[in-house]
Design an enzyme around this catalytic site. Structure first.
Site, short mmCIF file in Angstrom:
data_model
loop_
_atom_site.label_atom_id
_atom_site.label_comp_id
_atom_site.label_asym_id
_atom_site.label_seq_id
_atom_site.Cartn_x
_atom_site.Cartn_y
_atom_site.Cartn_z
N LYS A 202 32.87 58.48 31.00
CA LYS A 202 33.11 58.79 32.41
C LYS A 202 33.78 57.57 33.05
CE LYS A 202 30.86 60.69 36.53
NZ LYS A 202 31.34 59.66 37.48
N GLU B 48 41.80 60.41 35.87
CA GLU B 48 41.32 59.28 36.63
C GLU B 48 42.36 58.17 36.65
OE1 GLU B 48 37.51 58.95 38.57
OE2 GLU B 48 38.28 60.47 37.19
N CYS C 116 36.06 21.82 57.19
CA CYS C 116 35.96 21.86 55.73
C CYS C 116 34.72 21.09 55.29
CB CYS C 116 37.22 21.25 55.12
SG CYS C 116 37.13 21.07 53.32
#
Length: 692
Positions: free
Chosen positions: A116, A177, A411
């Protein structure tokens, strides 16, 4: 009228290229080299350029052939695309099988198992063997028309191949798919991270999002693939079994998921489900279970459906690889581009045999979406059994001691300002010499497209930073050569060559230096435009945001990024230091003298991959011939230069009636434009090959 021989050759090229595409993308067994394939594609593009009337929608050159859409139309599925019911353990699987036996009135039923695929379900329609339409599943009855986007998926055939003796149905709908392989997904996220773009959560979401882009060129840039798992509408002969239909699809050149297997008993089906579960980590694509179908197509019709689920099929869903744990804290890591990347610090928890201590949080928008607080109990999942990710917060377990997390505005490594632009999800450190960025920045600074310091590669960049020889870009031009002589592999000859390359690097034009500095949103093209507009570093540093934004092709976001860079004192100090070391801070006003006006004052767009010139060479030669090189096609564009995989820009040029030139025509015009003493690209390419 087009010559019959040309028609025949175009058809022959279609057949050959489609076959080689099938071998490469579906069979993973190419029978020709990339060079041979490219030669055929180039020939087809040339013939189609000379005879536009021969361009057909299913031509291999038309993978991207439309301009961006303003939205998607709807498509009604003539046969509904049903969802599957799920079973979660052996007993539930056996209960499902017993219902099938009871409804069929017999037990001699054959089943088919397939992995699947964890992707996005689509319908692909062929009429008389030619690709006609692509659509999403939608609600099962109505989907979205994504024809242009499906066309860009490389292993989706635009024309069905000979079916090994089978006749191609007049109408054939392949259902399956769209997915992304794990390695391709990781590479895509790596590229997005390097570019400072937000990361995708998982392959399934990235595949689904890529399919729904309004601009097919974006879809084309994503590494999507297709697996068919069934046939929907068909007008013509089909097979009596599901396994036979899968074989028929493959014979027409349509890829199907590997490992489809027939079984005579539900015992064998369950054993196969467990084999897929064990193999799951080794697969190159994501699966979240196993699909089980009755093989007999006639029996499928007899069994019918209940609600929105077919009685003749179900999906065994793998157990979720999830655990709960506590979020101890959030740590900020600084990436190469200066992006501030939040990482969750977790109480150690074992998931699928691996102890997880950290998890990605992507960006502050994701933290806000999850609503996560420090101290929360969270659900952690190993996405793809590799990347740990927080998927939910268990708010009912909160004690009141949890604390919100606030992204820093400086930072955490160098203390410089950290900025977030309105339309971006990431914050960035604007200090180009931030230590956390230094290794990758040095690699970029010395690279060919920047300062082009030959012999100063990735390994030297990393080693010199680790050894403390380089703390900023300026240190490249004042290295401690006596200390370097003590290092293994650095003899006199190598050092002399490296010293010479560094001295040559000082002479590069301003545009190269601007590229090297790594200013956000300033690649080679924008660096040239800045250098051409302002000529000197001093003048650029003094420019206002409005002056920068006035440059053709610049917008507010780029202008703000450039202005902010020059407002940061650390960056100004670095530039002064580089200048004191002899690094050039100016752009030559005239390096080549035009001899005609073919490109003088013209706006030119380059698209596709050129054979003899690099993109940088072509842009530089055009600019030296008086042209302005831009990135998008508009009514103001004078020429579009097309190479291989030219895509939507070439199509847009055709629609607007803009002159399209191939590389040979470009070189002929450039020869007329440039002084006889200037070396043209054929020699340059040979020199590059010799150096390597």
């Amino acid at each position: 009228m087009v010559d019959t021989e040309v028609n025949r050759r175009v058809e022959e090229l279609h057949t050959l290229i489609n076959r080689y595409n099938y071998e490469y993308h579906a069979l993973d067994a190419p029978s020709v080299s990339d060079a041979e394939y490219d030669e055929l594609m180039n020939e087809l593009r040339r013939l189609e350029t000379e005879h536009p009337e021969l361009i057909t929608p299913d031509s291999p050159t038309q993978r991207v052939g439309t301009i961006p859409s303003s939205g998607f139309n709807t498509v009604r599925h003539e046969i509904p695309m049903l969802s599957l019911g799920n079973v979660y353990n052996e007993q539930e699987l056996r209960d499902w099988a017993e219902r099938v036996y009871r409804l069929a009135g017999r037990r001699d039923i054959e089943f088919v198992t397939e992995p699947k695929i964890d992707g996005s379900a689509v319908s692909i329609l062929y009429r008389h063997g030619r690709y006609e339409r692509g659509a999403t599943r939608g609600d099962g009855t109505t989907g979205e028309d994504i024809t242009a986007n499906i066309r860009t998926v490389r292993n989706v055939p635009l024309r069905l191949r000979d079916g090994d003796g089978r006749e191609i149905p007049d109408v054939l709908e392949a259902r399956g798919e769209i997915y992304m392989r794990k390695a391709d997904f990781e590479k895509l996220n790596e590229q997005r991270g390097d570019a400072g773009e937000p990361l995708f959560a998982n392959p399934r979401n990235s595949a689904a999002g890529s399919l729904r882009q309004l601009d097919p060129a974006i879809t084309s840039s994503r590494p999507l693939r297709f697996f068919a798992w069934d046939i929907g509408l068909v007008e013509g002969e089909s097979e009596p079994t599901h396994s036979g239909n899968l074989a028929m699809l493959r014979s027409f050149g349509i890829s199907t998921a590997p490992g489809a297997t027939t079984h005579q008993s539900i015992d064998d089906v369950w054993a196969e489900c467990q084999r897929w579960l064990e193999r799951r980590p080794e697969l190159e694509f994501e699966i979240d279970g196993v699909v089980i179908k009755v093989n007999d197509v006639e029996l499928q019709a007899e069994l019918g459906t209940v609600a929105h689920d077919p009685r003749w099929a179900t999906a065994y869903k793998f157990p979720a690889i999830q655990k709960t744990t506590k979020l101890i804290g959030i740590e900020i890591n600084v990436g190469r581009t200066g992006s501030l990347n939040p990482t969750a610090i977790l109480e150690p928890v074992e998931i699928g045999g691996v102890v997880i201590r950290r998890s990605t949080l992507h960006n502050e928008d994701e933290i806000r979406r999850l609503g996560v607080l420090i101290g929360d109990t969270v659900v952690v999942e190993r996405a793809g059994e590799v990347i740990p990710k927080i998927i939910a917060v268990i708010e009912s377990r909160r004690t009141g001691d949890e604390k919100p997390f606030v992204m820093p505005d400086v930072c955490p490594v160098c203390g410089s300002k950290a900025e977030r632009l309105d339309d971006e999800a990431m914050r960035y450190c604007i200090n180009a010499s931030c230590p956390a960025r230094l290794k990758e920045q040095v690699r970029h600074f010395v690279s060919r497209g920047a300062m082009d310091i030959d012999g100063f590669g990735s390994r030297i960049s990393e080693d010199f930073v680790d050894l403390g020889l380089i703390h900023s870009f300026a240190d490249i031009f004042r290295l401690d050569w006596e200390r370097i002589r003590e290092l293994e592999g650095f003899g006199d000859k190598r050092i002399e060559k490296l010293q010479q390359s560094i001295e040559e690097g000082k002479t590069r034009p301003l545009s190269r230096l601007l590229t090297a500095l790594g200013i956000r949103h300033v690649g080679e093209r924008n660096a040239v435009l800045l250098a051409t507009e302002f000529h000197t570093m001093d003048r650029l540093a003094e420019a206002t945001t409005e002056e920068i934004e006035a440059i053709p092709g610049f917008g507010e976001i780029v202008a703000l990024a450039v202005a902010d860079f020059f407002h940061e004192q650390t960056n100004l100090d670095l530039i002064r230091e580089l200048a004191s070391l002899g690094v050039n801070m100016e752009e030559p006003t005239e390096r080549r003298r035009p001899r005609s006006d073919a490109f003088s004052g013209k706006t030119v767009v380059l698209t596709g991959r050129l054979e003899h010139l690099t993109r940088d060479q072509a842009q530089e030669m055009l600019r030296n011939a008086g042209a302005t090189v831009t990135g998008s096609v508009s009514q103001k564009t004078d020429f579009v230069i097309v190479g291989e995989d030219a895509g939507s820009k070439a199509t847009r040029a055709q629609e607007l009636g803009i002159t399209i030139l191939n590389e040979d025509a470009l070189l002929q015009l450039l020869r007329a434009e440039i002084d006889d003493g200037v070396t043209l690209p054929e020699t340059q390419v040979e020199d590059d090959a010799a150096d390597s």
